[in-house]
Write an enzyme that holds these catalytic residues in place. Structure first.
Site, PDB file in Angstrom:
ATOM      1  CE  LYS A   1       1.317  -2.038   0.234  1.00  3.29           C
ATOM      2  NZ  LYS A   1       0.039  -2.615   0.521  1.00  3.29           N
TER       3      LYS A   1
ATOM      4  CB  CYS B   1      -1.107   1.668   3.846  1.00  5.00           C
ATOM      5  SG  CYS B   1      -0.643   0.245   4.833  1.00  5.00           S
TER       6      CYS B   1
ATOM      7  CE1 TYR C   1     -19.906   3.512  -2.287  1.00  7.50           C
ATOM      8  CE2 TYR C   1     -17.944   2.310  -2.981  1.00  7.50           C
ATOM      9  CZ  TYR C   1     -19.326   2.390  -2.841  1.00  7.50           C
ATOM     10  OH  TYR C   1     -20.109   1.356  -3.274  1.00  7.50           O
TER      11      TYR C   1
ATOM     12  CD  GLU D   1      -4.647  -1.627   9.571  1.00 10.68           C
ATOM     13  OE1 GLU D   1      -5.428  -0.978  10.272  1.00 10.68           O
ATOM     14  OE2 GLU D   1      -3.442  -1.342   9.429  1.00 10.68           O
TER      15      GLU D   1
ATOM     16  CD  GLU E   1      -0.038  -9.145   2.847  1.00 14.21           C
ATOM     17  OE1 GLU E   1       0.752 -10.095   2.808  1.00 14.21           O
ATOM     18  OE2 GLU E   1      -1.177  -9.204   2.341  1.00 14.21           O
ATOM     19  CG  PHE E   2      -1.037  -6.276  -2.443  1.00 13.44           C
ATOM     20  CD1 PHE E   2      -0.741  -5.002  -2.899  1.00 13.44           C
ATOM     21  CD2 PHE E   2      -0.253  -7.325  -2.885  1.00 13.44           C
ATOM     22  CE1 PHE E   2       0.309  -4.773  -3.779  1.00 13.44           C
ATOM     23  CE2 PHE E   2       0.794  -7.113  -3.765  1.00 13.44           C
ATOM     24  CZ  PHE E   2       1.079  -5.824  -4.215  1.00 13.44           C
TER      25      PHE E   2
ATOM     26  CB  THR F   1       5.054  -0.624   2.252  1.00 13.14           C
ATOM     27  OG1 THR F   1       3.918  -1.489   2.366  1.00 13.14           O
ATOM     28  CG2 THR F   1       4.961   0.217   0.991  1.00 13.14           C
TER      29      THR F   1
END
Ligand SMILES: NC(=O)c1ccc[n+]([C@@H]2O[C@H](COP(=O)([O-])OP(=O)(O)OC[C@H]3O[C@@H](n4cnc5c(N)ncnc54)[C@H](O)[C@@H]3O)[C@@H](O)[C@H]2O)c1
Length: 440
Positions: free
Chosen positions: A210, A266, A257, A158, A154-155, A121
């Site tokens: 991103k 990130c 939530y 984890e 990248e999306f 990123t």
């Protein structure tokens, strides 16, 4: 097709492994010799569901290799991914040191056409910097050759990384040439069989997508935490509010939530980096500044609640035994970067409390980070044993339905603080516990 993936962390290892699973010949590269040696022995440095099996399988098929020497593979691949870390610099901007180190190494050794793809990123404009560094190195060597840069943020999440990579919602690729576009389309073709979710953009837009995506998700969390805190004051229930607003299709159900704050590798750093990019250009990101502020506050909400319980007097925490269930920043990972648990442990220890902890997978990572200032317990009930208060910090599945009899028997006190709103508060109250969660 042959590719190299530089940086064998969460993103690089998953990327390399998943491409190899699709038949691509992959060499993963890292400067960390211990990591590469361990991987060459089949030892996976991170916990990520499904990853170990895939690594072993593809190593056995000789499609997945590990090395510390990028220079030995660079001229044998069509595409080089750079997936090294971009930690926050002191001023909040993304530190591009590792990204540019990789670019230097590529430029020093490159002798044929490749696409250099940044997967890390990185702020808008980084691909141009990468290109300039490679060109500078080529010029120094007097080498004249064609290469392309591209951006492929990248999306993956984890804890669900392998699944996310294998069946992505979308793959964003920023390119500046038709040749690079074709190569990238070919590489991702096996992932697009069911539906084509490959989005080509220009490079600055890909880099921006991103940051904008992570900032939007962080904003939803902080927004809901703000609403939750207000719910507590007005006597509303944030879970009901969540259901009520989430059923509006314009809003959607996900990422609404309330909890004890977001962490991870990130969101915190990407929000910071976007604020800094904007500030450098003279533009204040007012919404994101508030997102950060709310989150920093939210990480200490459980601490405030325990202090309130003891009459608002921090001194009362001295020698109290407090148990923490969950250490990782979210379930299904051992990653503790910016985890709320670290903030809570720090505050509790400073107040003189004794802290007992349990996490299904992050215990070694916690020990590596903070050593033995807390008591590590082999299971959730041993952590609860003799404690005055219990804080649930990470929503691991095994914490959802604790055995209440066992808790009654093991805990010394009766305070349960649910930082993720996953326990059955009514049941706990009936059993004589004082139960507090977020936003009720
Ligand atoms: N972790 C995530 O969930 C996630 C998701 C999407 C995007 N990202 C982004 O992907 C990037 C990588 O993140 P990560 O979590 O995988 O990082 P990480 O810290 O887990 O791994 C980075 C790896 O790069 C290696 N490295 C550093 N310099 C190197 C060099 N010159 N040559 C070779 N290897 C080198 C390090 O040794 C380390 O193993 C970051 O920019 C991050 O923001 C991360």
């Amino acid at each position: 097709m042959k590719i190299a993936v530089v940086g064998t962390g969460y993103v690089g290892l998953v990327t390399g492994t998943c491409f190899s699973e699709m038949g691509v010949h992959v060499t993963c590269v890292d400067v960390d010799e211990r990591k590469i040696e361990a991987l060459n022995h089949g030892i996976i440095p991170i916990y990520e569901p499904g990853l170990e099996t895939l690594v072993h399988k593809n190593m056995k098929s000789r499609r997945l290799h590990f090395t510390t020497r990028l220079e030995e593979v660079i001229n044998d691949v069509d595409i080089v991914f750079s997936a090294v870390g971009t930690p926050p610099d002191e001023d909040g901007s993304a530190d591009l040191k590792y990204v540019l180190d990789v670019a230097h190494t590529i430029g020093k050794h490159l002798n044929h056409y490749v696409v250099v793809v940044t997967k890390s990123t990185v702020p808008v404009g980084t691909a141009s910097k990468v290109k300039a560094v490679i060109q500078e190195e080529l010029d120094l060597r007097g080498v004249n050759l064609d290469f392309d840069v591209a951006s492929n943020p990248e999306f993956l999440k984890e804890g669900n990384a392998v699944k996310d990579f294998m069946s992505p919602d979308r793959v964003v690729v920023g390119v500046e040439s038709e040749r690079a576009r074709k190569l990238m389309a070919r590489l991702y073709k096996p992932f697009m069989i069911v539906s084509d979710r490959l989005i080509f953009t220009d490079i600055p837009s890909a880099e921006m997508i991103k940051y904008a995506a992570n900032s939007m998700l962080a904003t939803r969390i902080s927004f809901m935490n703000d609403i939750a805190n207000l719910c507590e004051l007005v006597g509303a229930d944030v879970n009901m509010v969540r259901k009520g607003i989430g059923s509006d299709t314009r809003i959607g159900k996900k990422f609404l939530y309330a909890g004890c704050g977001y962490g991870g590798s990130c969101f915190p750093k990407d929000v910071k980096a976007l604020i800094k990019t904007a500030a450098d250009l003279g533009y204040p990101m007012r919404v994101l500044k508030a997102v950060e502020e709310v989150n920093a506050d939210q990480k200490i909400v459980l601490y405030r609640k325990v202090v309130d319980y003891y009459g608002g007097d921090e001194a009362q925490l001295r020698d109290k035994v407090i148990a923490l269930w969950g250490l990782s920043f979210k379930p299904e990972t051992d990653d503790m970067r910016e985890a709320p648990s670290l903030v809570l442990i720090d505050l509790l220890l400073k107040a003189g409390a004794l802290v007992k902890v349990y996490d299904p997978v992050a215990m070694d990572e916690c020990r590596r980070r903070i050593g033995d200032c807390v008591t590590y317990c082999p299971d959730m009930y041993q952590a609860a044993e003799g404690c005055d208060a219990l804080m649930l910090v990470t929503e691991w599945k095994e914490f959802r339905m604790p055995n209440i009899d066992t808790l009654q028997h093991k805990m010394r006190g009766r305070l349960i603080l649910d930082g993720r709103n996953i326990l059955d508060g009514e049941e706990l109250k009936l059993a004589g516990f004082e139960y507090h969660c977020i936003g009720k």
